[in-house]
Design an enzyme around this catalytic site. Structure first.
Site, PDB file in Angstrom:
ATOM      1  N   LYS A  64       7.617   6.475   2.398  1.00 26.35           N
ATOM      2  CA  LYS A  64       6.547   6.733   1.748  1.00 26.35           C
ATOM      3  C   LYS A  64       5.394   7.426   2.308  1.00 26.35           C
ATOM      4  O   LYS A  64       4.555   7.876   2.017  1.00 26.35           O
ATOM      5  CB  LYS A  64       6.080   5.279   1.539  1.00 26.35           C
ATOM      6  N   LYS A  98       1.412  19.342 -11.119  1.00 26.78           N
ATOM      7  CA  LYS A  98       0.954  20.942 -10.824  1.00 26.78           C
ATOM      8  C   LYS A  98       1.157  21.724 -11.977  1.00 26.78           C
ATOM      9  O   LYS A  98       0.396  22.477 -12.599  1.00 26.78           O
ATOM     10  CB  LYS A  98       1.584  21.531  -9.709  1.00 26.78           C
ATOM     11  N   GLY A 134      15.083  -1.829 -11.904  1.00 28.57           N
ATOM     12  CA  GLY A 134      14.494  -2.122 -13.351  1.00 28.57           C
ATOM     13  C   GLY A 134      15.502  -2.506 -14.303  1.00 28.57           C
ATOM     14  O   GLY A 134      16.443  -2.199 -14.218  1.00 28.57           O
ATOM     15  N   LYS A 175      15.573   9.822  -0.270  1.00 24.75           N
ATOM     16  CA  LYS A 175      15.682  10.766  -1.328  1.00 24.75           C
ATOM     17  C   LYS A 175      14.641  10.534  -2.503  1.00 24.75           C
ATOM     18  O   LYS A 175      14.031  11.350  -3.132  1.00 24.75           O
ATOM     19  CB  LYS A 175      17.230  10.900  -1.975  1.00 24.75           C
ATOM     20  N   TYR A 222      12.206   3.523   3.769  1.00 22.91           N
ATOM     21  CA  TYR A 222      11.081   2.938   3.109  1.00 22.91           C
ATOM     22  C   TYR A 222       9.977   3.404   3.634  1.00 22.91           C
ATOM     23  O   TYR A 222       9.167   4.245   3.007  1.00 22.91           O
ATOM     24  CB  TYR A 222      11.392   1.671   2.870  1.00 22.91           C
ATOM     25  N   ILE A 282      12.170  17.218 -14.040  1.00 24.95           N
ATOM     26  CA  ILE A 282      12.032  16.871 -15.269  1.00 24.95           C
ATOM     27  C   ILE A 282      10.816  17.480 -15.835  1.00 24.95           C
ATOM     28  O   ILE A 282       9.778  17.509 -14.932  1.00 24.95           O
ATOM     29  CB  ILE A 282      12.081  15.343 -15.726  1.00 24.95           C
ATOM     30  N   ARG A 331      12.810 -10.712  -2.384  1.00 27.56           N
ATOM     31  CA  ARG A 331      11.604 -10.816  -1.633  1.00 27.56           C
ATOM     32  C   ARG A 331      11.416 -12.282  -1.531  1.00 27.56           C
ATOM     33  O   ARG A 331      11.869 -12.903  -2.409  1.00 27.56           O
ATOM     34  CB  ARG A 331      10.634  -9.820  -2.386  1.00 27.56           C
ATOM     35  N   ASP A 334      13.066   5.640 -15.908  1.00 26.38           N
ATOM     36  CA  ASP A 334      13.641   4.861 -14.826  1.00 26.38           C
ATOM     37  C   ASP A 334      15.130   5.013 -14.963  1.00 26.38           C
ATOM     38  O   ASP A 334      15.808   5.327 -15.583  1.00 26.38           O
ATOM     39  CB  ASP A 334      13.501   3.064 -15.508  1.00 26.38           C
ATOM     40  N   ASN A 335      15.605   4.888 -13.570  1.00 21.19           N
ATOM     41  CA  ASN A 335      17.164   5.132 -13.387  1.00 21.19           C
ATOM     42  C   ASN A 335      17.752   3.639 -13.456  1.00 21.19           C
ATOM     43  O   ASN A 335      19.135   3.712 -13.446  1.00 21.19           O
ATOM     44  CB  ASN A 335      17.520   5.717 -12.101  1.00 21.19           C
TER      45      ASN A 335
HETATM   46  P1  NAD Z   1      10.861  -2.679  -8.375  1.00 20.67           P
HETATM   47  O1  NAD Z   1      12.005  -2.442  -7.298  1.00 20.67           O
HETATM   48  O2  NAD Z   1      10.681  -3.936  -9.337  1.00 20.67           O
HETATM   49  O3  NAD Z   1      10.469  -1.487  -9.400  1.00 20.67           O
HETATM   50  C1  NAD Z   1      11.054  -0.207  -8.722  1.00 20.67           C
HETATM   51  C2  NAD Z   1      11.353   0.801 -10.013  1.00 20.67           C
HETATM   52  O4  NAD Z   1      11.722   2.043  -9.801  1.00 20.67           O
HETATM   53  C3  NAD Z   1      12.658   0.150 -10.760  1.00 20.67           C
HETATM   54  O5  NAD Z   1      12.583   0.039 -12.260  1.00 20.67           O
HETATM   55  C4  NAD Z   1      13.692   1.210 -10.291  1.00 20.67           C
HETATM   56  O6  NAD Z   1      15.020   0.795 -11.144  1.00 20.67           O
HETATM   57  C5  NAD Z   1      13.022   2.336 -10.447  1.00 20.67           C
HETATM   58  N1  NAD Z   1      13.653   3.478  -9.457  1.00 20.67           N
HETATM   59  C6  NAD Z   1      14.246   3.249  -8.271  1.00 20.67           C
HETATM   60  N2  NAD Z   1      14.461   4.428  -7.935  1.00 20.67           N
HETATM   61  C7  NAD Z   1      14.344   5.367  -8.896  1.00 20.67           C
HETATM   62  C8  NAD Z   1      14.984   6.638  -9.154  1.00 20.67           C
HETATM   63  N3  NAD Z   1      15.449   7.488  -8.044  1.00 20.67           N
HETATM   64  N4  NAD Z   1      14.477   7.230 -10.113  1.00 20.67           N
HETATM   65  C9  NAD Z   1      13.881   6.689 -11.064  1.00 20.67           C
HETATM   66  N5  NAD Z   1      13.639   5.284 -11.032  1.00 20.67           N
HETATM   67  C10 NAD Z   1      13.827   4.653 -10.017  1.00 20.67           C
HETATM   68  O7  NAD Z   1       9.754  -2.469  -7.500  1.00 20.67           O
HETATM   69  P2  NAD Z   1       7.951  -2.815  -7.858  1.00 20.67           P
HETATM   70  O8  NAD Z   1       7.732  -4.294  -6.944  1.00 20.67           O
HETATM   71  O9  NAD Z   1       7.699  -2.875  -9.192  1.00 20.67           O
HETATM   72  O10 NAD Z   1       7.551  -1.602  -6.959  1.00 20.67           O
HETATM   73  C11 NAD Z   1       7.058  -0.550  -7.536  1.00 20.67           C
HETATM   74  C12 NAD Z   1       6.424   0.604  -6.505  1.00 20.67           C
HETATM   75  O11 NAD Z   1       5.402  -0.316  -5.933  1.00 20.67           O
HETATM   76  C13 NAD Z   1       7.310   1.044  -5.689  1.00 20.67           C
HETATM   77  O12 NAD Z   1       7.126   2.370  -5.302  1.00 20.67           O
HETATM   78  C14 NAD Z   1       7.080   0.289  -4.274  1.00 20.67           C
HETATM   79  O13 NAD Z   1       7.379   0.895  -3.176  1.00 20.67           O
HETATM   80  C15 NAD Z   1       5.641   0.043  -4.530  1.00 20.67           C
HETATM   81  N6  NAD Z   1       4.882  -1.218  -3.720  1.00 20.67           N
HETATM   82  C16 NAD Z   1       5.361  -2.403  -4.259  1.00 20.67           C
HETATM   83  C17 NAD Z   1       4.847  -3.404  -3.550  1.00 20.67           C
HETATM   84  C18 NAD Z   1       5.101  -4.976  -3.883  1.00 20.67           C
HETATM   85  O14 NAD Z   1       4.939  -5.887  -3.229  1.00 20.67           O
HETATM   86  N7  NAD Z   1       5.674  -5.300  -4.990  1.00 20.67           N
HETATM   87  C19 NAD Z   1       4.489  -3.492  -2.527  1.00 20.67           C
HETATM   88  C20 NAD Z   1       4.262  -2.130  -1.774  1.00 20.67           C
HETATM   89  C21 NAD Z   1       4.235  -1.145  -2.651  1.00 20.67           C
HETATM   90  N1  UDP Z   2      11.417 -13.687   4.045  1.00 22.99           N
HETATM   91  C1  UDP Z   2      11.961 -14.999   4.248  1.00 22.99           C
HETATM   92  N2  UDP Z   2      12.872 -15.744   3.405  1.00 22.99           N
HETATM   93  C2  UDP Z   2      13.339 -14.710   2.282  1.00 22.99           C
HETATM   94  C3  UDP Z   2      12.870 -13.655   2.034  1.00 22.99           C
HETATM   95  C4  UDP Z   2      11.642 -12.940   3.127  1.00 22.99           C
HETATM   96  O1  UDP Z   2      11.604 -15.881   5.135  1.00 22.99           O
HETATM   97  O2  UDP Z   2      14.035 -15.148   1.456  1.00 22.99           O
HETATM   98  C5  UDP Z   2      10.330 -13.300   4.974  1.00 22.99           C
HETATM   99  C6  UDP Z   2      10.519 -11.849   5.360  1.00 22.99           C
HETATM  100  O3  UDP Z   2      11.270 -12.012   6.595  1.00 22.99           O
HETATM  101  C7  UDP Z   2       9.188 -11.548   5.693  1.00 22.99           C
HETATM  102  C8  UDP Z   2       8.312 -12.058   4.531  1.00 22.99           C
HETATM  103  O4  UDP Z   2       8.916 -13.135   3.995  1.00 22.99           O
HETATM  104  O5  UDP Z   2       8.743 -11.926   7.001  1.00 22.99           O
HETATM  105  C9  UDP Z   2       8.200 -11.180   3.709  1.00 22.99           C
HETATM  106  O6  UDP Z   2       9.318 -10.665   3.048  1.00 22.99           O
HETATM  107  P1  UDP Z   2       9.280  -9.656   1.895  1.00 22.99           P
HETATM  108  O7  UDP Z   2      10.838  -9.105   1.579  1.00 22.99           O
HETATM  109  O8  UDP Z   2       9.041 -10.409   0.566  1.00 22.99           O
HETATM  110  O9  UDP Z   2       8.440  -8.555   1.873  1.00 22.99           O
HETATM  111  P2  UDP Z   2       8.012  -7.665   3.315  1.00 22.99           P
HETATM  112  O10 UDP Z   2       8.775  -7.993   4.726  1.00 22.99           O
HETATM  113  O11 UDP Z   2       8.576  -6.241   2.734  1.00 22.99           O
HETATM  114  O12 UDP Z   2       6.530  -7.716   3.533  1.00 22.99           O
END
Ligand code: NAD
Ligand code: UDP
Length: 315
Positions: A149, A105, A38, A91, A145, A63, A186, A33-34
């Site tokens: 992805k 790979k 996190g 990036k 984002y 790495i 969120r 993790d960076n």
């Molecule tokens: P999070 O932000 O809590 O976790 C992301 C982690 O990645 C953090 O620990 C952060 O420090 C680390 N990170 C970010 N950029 C980095 C980099 N360049 N190098 C190394 N580490 C890096 O988010 P999360 O909710 O735990 O999400 C985890 C994964 O799941 C993400 O890839 C996210 O896109 C995906 N995801 C999550 C949700 C959700 O609802 N939580 C939904 C869709 C996809």
């Molecule tokens: N949202 C909201 N209040 C907040 C944060 C988010 O009403 O304080 C809304 C946001 O506009 C979206 C939904 O809740 O419609 C989910 O937002 P979130 O950022 O959790 O996830 P995503 O939009 O990426 O699904």
């Protein structure tokens, strides 16, 4: 058999729950993790295990590690955080995924990419199936984002077809639970934190937009099932199909926290998807997976975790 498993983004919200579960299953876990979103405290309780290690590293740099499996989770997931440095976000998705696929790979590891329901953009098909190609704005504020992805998914498919990399793609829908940051941005964490402090709940737009929220323990079991499934690249949706409006969520959180908070209507962010609900029939068919923690139960557990951390004065 015990495996050596790399989890990028392992100190984040979902990553830390994955580290914990895989360690409990007897594996060796390398958490990379960076520490952008996190935190070490998320995995502090795992540090006593001789099968657990943490590496501070940014996935945009290559790495070399000897591992059997890679869960590639590294990427900020909250709009607030991924828009903070949008160039870095793209990036992370593009260069980070190339580096992890290159590693897979080279050492022959199986790799699972954490993709997202955001690849469907503001969907014109409802509920969303994996066969839907999406409705994504390529030049908007969410594009770093969403498009990041989408490219990451393309990379997994191309390394798979061209180099026989054993790649897998999951599309995660909105997930919540303990360990989300108070300032994560969120909706679930914002609402719970605001309600517990008696502050107004910030509702964006009129609150009629919908989401479908999955509790993190359910998600983690689906992620591991996908990793263990042979001969299935995906993509596969993982989420809870229980759809509700964001306004209903606000009211539920106020009720469950017994809060006196009111709702404060704010401007709807640009490109905010109108509706979102996963079709999980593929996950059910291929992985025998369905979520079983309902919203009430999941919110109860999350509220308890937030209360405990607020009392401790920690984030
Ligand atoms: P999070 O932000 O809590 O976790 C992301 C982690 O990645 C953090 O620990 C952060 O420090 C680390 N990170 C970010 N950029 C980095 C980099 N360049 N190098 C190394 N580490 C890096 O988010 P999360 O909710 O735990 O999400 C985890 C994964 O799941 C993400 O890839 C996210 O896109 C995906 N995801 C999550 C949700 C959700 O609802 N939580 C939904 C869709 C996809
Ligand atoms: N949202 C909201 N209040 C907040 C944060 C988010 O009403 O304080 C809304 C946001 O506009 C979206 C939904 O809740 O419609 C989910 O937002 P979130 O950022 O959790 O996830 P995503 O939009 O990426 O699904």
């Amino acid at each position: 058999m015990s495996k050596r498993i790399l989890i990028t983004g392992g100190a984040g919200f979902i990553g830390s729950h994955l580290c914990e579960t895989l360690l409990n299953q007897g594996h060796e876990v390398v958490c990379l993790d960076n520490f952008f979103t996190g935190r070490k405290v998320n995995v502090k309780h795992l540090l006593d295990s001789s099968r657990f290690e943490i590496i501070r590293h940014d996935v945009i740099e290559p790495i070399l590690l000897e591992v059997h499996q890679i869960y590639h989770m590294a990427c900020p997931a909250s709009p607030v955080h991924y828009q903070f440095n949008s160039v870095k976000t793209i990036k992370t998705s593009v260069m980070g995924t190339i580096n992890m696929l290159g590693l897979a790979k080279r050492v022959g590891a199986r790799i699972l990419l954490a993709s997202t329901s955001e690849v469907y953009g503001d969907p014109l098909q409802h509920p969303q199936k994996e066969t839907y190609w999406g409705n994504v704005n390529p030049i908007g504020i969410r594009s770093c984002y969403d498009e990041g992805k989408r490219v990451a998914e393309t990379l997994v498919m191309d390394y798979h077809r061209q180099n026989n990399v054993d790649g897998k793609i999951i599309r995660i829908f909105n997930t919540y639970g303990p360990r989300m940051l108070f300032d994560d941005g969120r909706v679930v964490s914002n609402f719970i934190f605001q309600a517990l402090r008696g502050q107004p709940l910030t509702l964006y737009g009129d609150g009629s937009q919908t989401r479908s929220f999955c509790f993190v323990d359910d998600l983690v079991s689906g992620i591991i099932k996908m990793m263990e499934k042979d001969d299935f690249v995906g993509p596969v949706n993982l989420g809870n199909p229980n759809e509700l409006t964001v306004k209903d969520l606000a009211e539920k959180v106020i009720k469950m926290t017994e809060s006196s908070s009111k709702i404060d209507y704010k401007e709807l962010p640009k490109d905010d998807p109108t509706r979102r609900q996963p079709d999980i029939s593929l996950a059910t068919e291929k992985l025998s997976w369905t979520p079983n923690i309902d919203l009430e139960m999941g919110l109860k557990k999350t509220i308890l975790d937030f209360k405990r951390r607020i009392e401790l004065g920690s984030n």
